[in-house]
Design a protein around this motif. Structure first.
Motif, mmCIF file in Angstrom:
data_model
loop_
_atom_site.group_PDB
_atom_site.id
_atom_site.type_symbol
_atom_site.label_atom_id
_atom_site.label_comp_id
_atom_site.label_asym_id
_atom_site.label_seq_id
_atom_site.Cartn_x
_atom_site.Cartn_y
_atom_site.Cartn_z
ATOM 1 N N GLN A 179 44.345 52.149 -30.183
ATOM 2 C CA GLN A 179 45.632 52.221 -30.869
ATOM 3 C C GLN A 179 46.419 50.955 -30.582
ATOM 4 O O GLN A 179 46.420 50.442 -29.452
ATOM 5 C CB GLN A 179 46.436 53.440 -30.435
ATOM 6 C CG GLN A 179 47.782 53.563 -31.157
ATOM 7 C CD GLN A 179 48.471 54.883 -30.907
ATOM 8 O OE1 GLN A 179 47.825 55.932 -30.834
ATOM 9 N NE2 GLN A 179 49.788 54.859 -30.772
ATOM 10 N N SER A 180 47.108 50.440 -31.602
ATOM 11 C CA SER A 180 47.972 49.272 -31.461
ATOM 12 C C SER A 180 49.340 49.598 -32.045
ATOM 13 O O SER A 180 49.441 50.189 -33.127
ATOM 14 C CB SER A 180 47.384 48.055 -32.179
ATOM 15 O OG SER A 180 46.181 47.632 -31.578
ATOM 16 N N ASP A 181 50.387 49.202 -31.326
ATOM 17 C CA ASP A 181 51.768 49.391 -31.774
ATOM 18 C C ASP A 181 52.461 48.036 -31.830
ATOM 19 O O ASP A 181 52.308 47.209 -30.922
ATOM 20 C CB ASP A 181 52.553 50.286 -30.802
ATOM 21 C CG ASP A 181 51.974 51.690 -30.685
ATOM 22 O OD1 ASP A 181 51.062 52.023 -31.460
ATOM 23 O OD2 ASP A 181 52.439 52.444 -29.808
ATOM 24 N N ARG A 204 51.782 46.749 -27.946
ATOM 25 C CA ARG A 204 50.829 47.273 -26.970
ATOM 26 C C ARG A 204 49.505 47.558 -27.657
ATOM 27 O O ARG A 204 49.437 47.765 -28.870
ATOM 28 C CB ARG A 204 51.353 48.539 -26.292
ATOM 29 C CG ARG A 204 51.397 49.758 -27.186
ATOM 30 C CD ARG A 204 51.416 51.026 -26.387
ATOM 31 N NE ARG A 204 51.435 52.194 -27.237
ATOM 32 C CZ ARG A 204 50.796 53.324 -26.966
ATOM 33 N NH1 ARG A 204 50.076 53.420 -25.868
ATOM 34 N NH2 ARG A 204 50.859 54.356 -27.772
ATOM 35 N N ASP A 205 48.455 47.542 -26.836
ATOM 36 C CA ASP A 205 47.106 47.867 -27.284
ATOM 37 C C ASP A 205 46.454 48.723 -26.216
ATOM 38 O O ASP A 205 46.579 48.441 -25.015
ATOM 39 C CB ASP A 205 46.275 46.602 -27.503
ATOM 40 C CG ASP A 205 46.792 45.752 -28.642
ATOM 41 O OD1 ASP A 205 46.522 46.105 -29.799
ATOM 42 O OD2 ASP A 205 47.471 44.741 -28.366
ATOM 43 N N ILE A 206 45.736 49.749 -26.655
ATOM 44 C CA ILE A 206 45.021 50.607 -25.713
ATOM 45 C C ILE A 206 43.641 50.922 -26.271
ATOM 46 O O ILE A 206 43.489 51.241 -27.450
ATOM 47 C CB ILE A 206 45.814 51.893 -25.413
ATOM 48 C CG1 ILE A 206 45.075 52.747 -24.384
ATOM 49 C CG2 ILE A 206 46.140 52.676 -26.661
ATOM 50 C CD1 ILE A 206 45.914 53.882 -23.826
ATOM 51 N N ASN A 207 42.652 50.767 -25.404
ATOM 52 C CA ASN A 207 41.274 51.113 -25.724
ATOM 53 C C ASN A 207 40.775 52.085 -24.673
ATOM 54 O O ASN A 207 40.998 51.883 -23.469
ATOM 55 C CB ASN A 207 40.381 49.870 -25.706
ATOM 56 C CG ASN A 207 40.610 48.970 -26.899
ATOM 57 O OD1 ASN A 207 40.045 49.188 -27.955
ATOM 58 N ND2 ASN A 207 41.452 47.958 -26.718
ATOM 59 N N ASP A 247 41.651 50.554 -21.007
ATOM 60 C CA ASP A 247 42.360 49.287 -20.811
ATOM 61 C C ASP A 247 43.622 49.345 -21.656
ATOM 62 O O ASP A 247 43.549 49.427 -22.887
ATOM 63 C CB ASP A 247 41.464 48.119 -21.230
ATOM 64 C CG ASP A 247 42.095 46.765 -20.939
ATOM 65 O OD1 ASP A 247 43.171 46.730 -20.320
ATOM 66 O OD2 ASP A 247 41.504 45.746 -21.350
ATOM 67 N N HIS A 248 44.761 49.319 -21.010
ATOM 68 C CA HIS A 248 46.049 49.526 -21.687
ATOM 69 C C HIS A 248 46.958 48.352 -21.340
ATOM 70 O O HIS A 248 47.266 48.118 -20.165
ATOM 71 C CB HIS A 248 46.659 50.845 -21.198
ATOM 72 C CG HIS A 248 47.860 51.282 -21.972
ATOM 73 N ND1 HIS A 248 48.595 52.399 -21.652
ATOM 74 C CD2 HIS A 248 48.476 50.763 -23.061
ATOM 75 C CE1 HIS A 248 49.587 52.547 -22.491
ATOM 76 N NE2 HIS A 248 49.542 51.562 -23.354
ATOM 77 N N THR A 249 47.384 47.583 -22.335
ATOM 78 C CA THR A 249 48.243 46.424 -22.099
ATOM 79 C C THR A 249 49.438 46.465 -23.045
ATOM 80 O O THR A 249 49.373 47.049 -24.136
ATOM 81 C CB THR A 249 47.485 45.103 -22.318
ATOM 82 O OG1 THR A 249 47.015 45.042 -23.664
ATOM 83 C CG2 THR A 249 46.305 44.999 -21.363
ATOM 84 N N GLY A 250 50.520 45.839 -22.626
ATOM 85 C CA GLY A 250 51.707 45.796 -23.468
ATOM 86 C C GLY A 250 52.664 44.720 -23.023
ATOM 87 O O GLY A 250 52.564 44.182 -21.913
ATOM 88 N N ASP A 251 53.598 44.376 -23.900
ATOM 89 C CA ASP A 251 54.620 43.388 -23.557
ATOM 90 C C ASP A 251 55.884 43.704 -24.337
ATOM 91 O O ASP A 251 55.859 44.400 -25.359
ATOM 92 C CB ASP A 251 54.137 41.966 -23.856
ATOM 93 C CG ASP A 251 53.807 41.752 -25.325
ATOM 94 O OD1 ASP A 251 54.740 41.661 -26.150
ATOM 95 O OD2 ASP A 251 52.614 41.699 -25.656
ATOM 96 N N SER A 252 56.989 43.183 -23.860
ATOM 97 C CA SER A 252 58.271 43.399 -24.534
ATOM 98 C C SER A 252 59.265 42.343 -24.083
ATOM 99 O O SER A 252 59.086 41.688 -23.046
ATOM 100 C CB SER A 252 58.830 44.790 -24.225
ATOM 101 O OG SER A 252 59.121 44.915 -22.840
#
Length: 793
Positions: free
Chosen positions: A291-293, A327-330, A353-358
């Motif tokens: 999922q990507s937001d 954010r992206d989560i796989n 693997d879950h990454t994000g930024d803001s």
């Protein structure tokens, strides 16, 4: 002298009185419905909360379940709406921005963290654990093609590899169907009050048989939603991202603009599941989900006035810069079940693997923090906090579940997790270097650039646990269950901090610390089935949340008190009694609980230099009653009602590790985000218009009473938040494989504030050149009207 009764004794007595009242009541209603039961669809939900397929009403503790079909019929699209429909579950609704950073679900009031958290990843784990099938992960995935959602209240460590303090939420996806080629496609269009555009989503599923023993199920979802929030004090920026100076760099004036509907949301999710059953005894399920937001800003509005004296209107935000997030989560998992004859062996292996930024607006914070004025006070101040987080883990769980025996049955398992969590923050004073060099060209080398804060935390965590339960069937109607969990945890924390704005003034610091802990937790449960369709149960269970290290420096420029260096695990003891039953489609569940909470963890910041840190308090306690009723009126009308009372307070003063004299929170303070009263309700009608068309209509809602924004003594954070109610409605028409729906969310356009950044924390400050306003309220989504069309094949 007046005798006193402990809350625990009074609460359980109340629960027993409620039980004695509701049992004959439900029996009477069920008898009245008996003649209509044969014409009613069977809505019973089968769950696997006990690690066996069981009806919800046969689980001997408090559990709620919502079927995927019910989620789809009610047009429920996000977690906040879903969980508000579950009795006793509280949600801090931040909208889509950073929604995957921090689990803001609260069960039985077990949280001391302020409601404003969520912009950055915190060190402590959430008090409520979440599972996607068998994988312990918090990802806030889109609610698409689910079989069901199970909400388990209270500690669950003796049945699940990942321990939990307040409860567990399980999202169970639909599996591929062997020998069947099928699918569906759906599209929705929606309009939100305050937005200038139309949002839409596209969803679909296809199930493909691969011979007789395998099948593939693929689900896809894409959503594009316009924003509702107008950023009305945004600086106009030059090509370098610096605020435009209309009268020159040294002048105080600025150029402002308005960005309408800034909090746009674009999300996509894809999930592929492969099922292989090589024999009747073995099945394997391989699943990958991504999922990507991409979110343009906050769905949070400012209040009062800006620095020019202009009052903020509805859905207006006073930040002087936009605040996007991505954010992206796989996640990939392999689940295998082997029927051994006497028991089923289950293996679950997963990696995520879950990454994000803001980017967050910090100018209002700097304006209110007077100690930062020595480098903050310059024309057109613009403080940007650029944050990232990363969470990666490998998880392995093995579980052996015996067949149900005449005298004994059991569940035993082992659990391993290796996890790395990284959190960073780089803060910038945009335009400060340019202003300094223009003002003092001979001292240009004194300022290194615009970056004024640099922070990185990397934590490596390793957990090994063994868990299990044994149930003794004392008689045909009485079961006694004893459970235990042993865990051994190791944690390493490596933290870096620097204030690089002024060249050579501060020395960067690294801090490293290791911790370990192990313990055994226990659970006991007694269940009496006093009739074929009703039981009374009692449970005592322990839960824990792991401790860790803050890794703060003890010497040098950024030295902190040694008391900040580590934080311990916190523990709860949960006492619960209840009754539940079902007859002719009518079900009920009433329970009372009392929880002692030792050493509660608070996510905060260190006293001297603001390291993100966790500290332990003394103690807290919560108690309350949870109840639900689900039934029919005739053949066509269906209803459910839920009510929860929660009294959640500190039971001891809360002190900072560096100050054992002045409490930061006092005994008796109400825990934040924990409404004392929560209600949820739904009424739906299913019928036929004619031989070709079926009709469905639903009206539902929820109410929560006043809450607190924080737990401390400081009014900077601890302010009251008003109670509110939200109402929704859905109508659907079905003909064959086609269904068309018209729905409305938040019918009365209730504001629904669940968190706030106060003016004392992030307000305006014209005297220091800040004419925006960083305060903000976390509001519910305004009234949304939409249509959905779906077709199956």
């Amino acid at each position: 002298m007046t005798a006193s009764t402990s809350p625990k004794r009074h609460l359980f007595a109340t629960a027993l009185l409620c039980s004695s009242a509701i049992v004959p009541f439900t029996a009477t209603v069920a008898q009245a419905q008996d003649t209509q039961a044969s014409n009613r669809n069977n809505d019973e939900i089968i769950v696997t909360a006990t690690r066996r397929e069981t009806s919800v009403t046969d689980v001997p503790y408090n559990i709620s379940a919502v079927s995927g079909t019910a989620i789809e019929k009610a047009q429920i699209f996000d977690d906040a709406e879903l969980l508000r429909s579950v009795p006793g579950v509280g949600v801090i609704d931040r909208g889509a921005r950073n929604s995957g950073t921090l689990n803001q679900v609260r069960i039985r009031g077990l949280s001391v963290d302020g409601n404003g958290l969520g912009d950055y990843a915190v060190s402590s784990v959430a008090s409520v654990s979440t599972y996607l099938n068998e994988t312990p992960i918090f990802g806030n995935f889109l609610l698409r093609d689910l079989d069901r959602v199970e909400v388990l209240r209270g500690p669950q460590g003796t049945l699940y590899g990942s321990g939990s303090l307040g409860g567990t939420i399980r999202y169970i996806t639909r599996k591929p169907v062997l020998g069947e080629a099928s699918g569906w496609a759906s599209t929705s269009f929606s309009s939100v009050k305050g937005s200038e555009s139309i949002g839409y989503s596209l969803d679909g599923m296809v199930n493909v048989p691969l011979g007789d023993k395998a099948a593939l199920r693929v689900v896809g979802s894409f959503g594009d939603y316009p924003g509702i929030t107008d950023y009305v004090n945004v600086y106009d920026l030059d090509a370098n991202g610096i605020p435009v100076a209309p009268s020159g760099i040294l002048a105080a004036d600025a150029s402002y603009g308005v960005v309408e509907d800034a909090d746009t949301v674009e999300q996509w999710m894809g999930r592929a599941t492969l099922l292989w059953e090589p024999s009747d005894e073995v099945d394997l399920t391989l699943m990958h989900i991504r999922q990507s937001d991409d979110v343009g800003g906050r769905r949070q509005s400012s209040f009062n006035v800006d620095g020019f004296g202009n009052a903020y209107g509805d859905n207006e935000n006073g930040s002087i810069q936009l605040e996007p997030s991505t954010r992206d989560i796989n996640s990939t998992s392999l689940e295998m079940n082997v029927d051994l004859g006497f028991a089923t062996l289950t293996s679950s292996t997963s990696h995520y693997d879950h990454t994000g930024d803001s980017i967050s607006e910090n100018t209002g914070f700097y304006a209110q923090a007077g100690f930062l004025g020595f480098y903050y006070n310059y024309p057109r101040p613009m403080a940007s906090a650029v944050r990232t987080y990363a969470d990666e883990a490998i998880v392995q769980e093995l579980r052996l579940v015996s067949n149900v025996g005449e005298t004994f049955d059991y569940v035993v398992g082992g659990f391993y997790r290796k996890q790395q969590i990284e959190s960073t923050q780089e803060s910038y004073l945009r335009g400060f270097k340019q202003w300094w060099d223009t003002l003092l060209p001979g001292l240009a080398a004194v300022v290194s650039g615009d970056k004024d804060f640099d922070y990185r935390r990397i934590e490596n965590f390793e957990e090994v646990a063994a868990f299990g339960e044994v149930t003794y069937h004392a008689t045909d109607t009485i079961d006694l269950t004893i459970g235990a969990r042993y865990f051994d945890n190791k944690s390493e924390n490596d933290t870096f901090i620097d204030l690089p704005l002024y060249t050579g003034v501060f020395t960067p610091t690294n801090a490293f610390f290791e911790t370990s802990e192990d313990d055994i937790l226990f659970k006991g449960n007694l269940a009496w089935r006093y009739s074929d369709d009703a039981m009374i149960y009692a449970t005592i269970s322990e839960g824990y949340r792991r401790g860790g290290s803050n890794a703060v420096p003890l010497t040098g420029t950024f030295a902190e008190d040694p008391g900040w260096q580590i934080y311990g695990a916190d523990n709860v003891v949960n006492y619960e009694v209840g009754t539940k039953g079902s007859k002719n489609g009518l079900t009920y569940d009433v329970s009372a609980f009392y929880i002692d909470w030792s050493d509660p963890q608070l996510n905060t910041a260190t006293t001297n230099w603001g390291f993100f840190a966790v500290q332990n308090g003394s103690s807290a306690r919560t108690y309350g009653i949870e109840s639900s009723l689900d039934g029919y009126i005739g053949d066509n009308w269906h209803y459910n009602l839920g009510y929860a009372y929660v009294n959640a307070e500190l039971s001891g003063d809360f002190f900072s590790p560096s100050n054992a004299v002045t409490p930061v929170a006092i005994d008796g303070a109400r825990l934040p985000g924990a409404p004392e009263h929560m209600l949820n309700w739904a009424l739906d009608y299913t019928g036929s218009i004619n031989d070709d068309w079926d009709f469905f209509a639903r009206l539902d809602g929820s109410y929560q009473s006043e809450t607190r924004n924080g737990v401390g003594v400081s009014p900077t954070f601890n302010v009251p938040l008003d109670g509110f109610s939200l109402w929704n409605a859905t109508t659907s028409f079905t003909r064959g494989n086609f269904t068309g729906s018209l729905w409305v969310k938040n019918i009365f356009n209730e504001k629904g504030v669940t968190g706030v950044f106060t003016e004392a924390y992030m307000g305006t400050s014209p005297a220091e050149g800040y004419f925006g306003n960083g305060n903000k309220e976390m509001i519910s989504l305004p009234r949304m009207i939409g249509v959905t069309g779906s077709v199956g094949f």
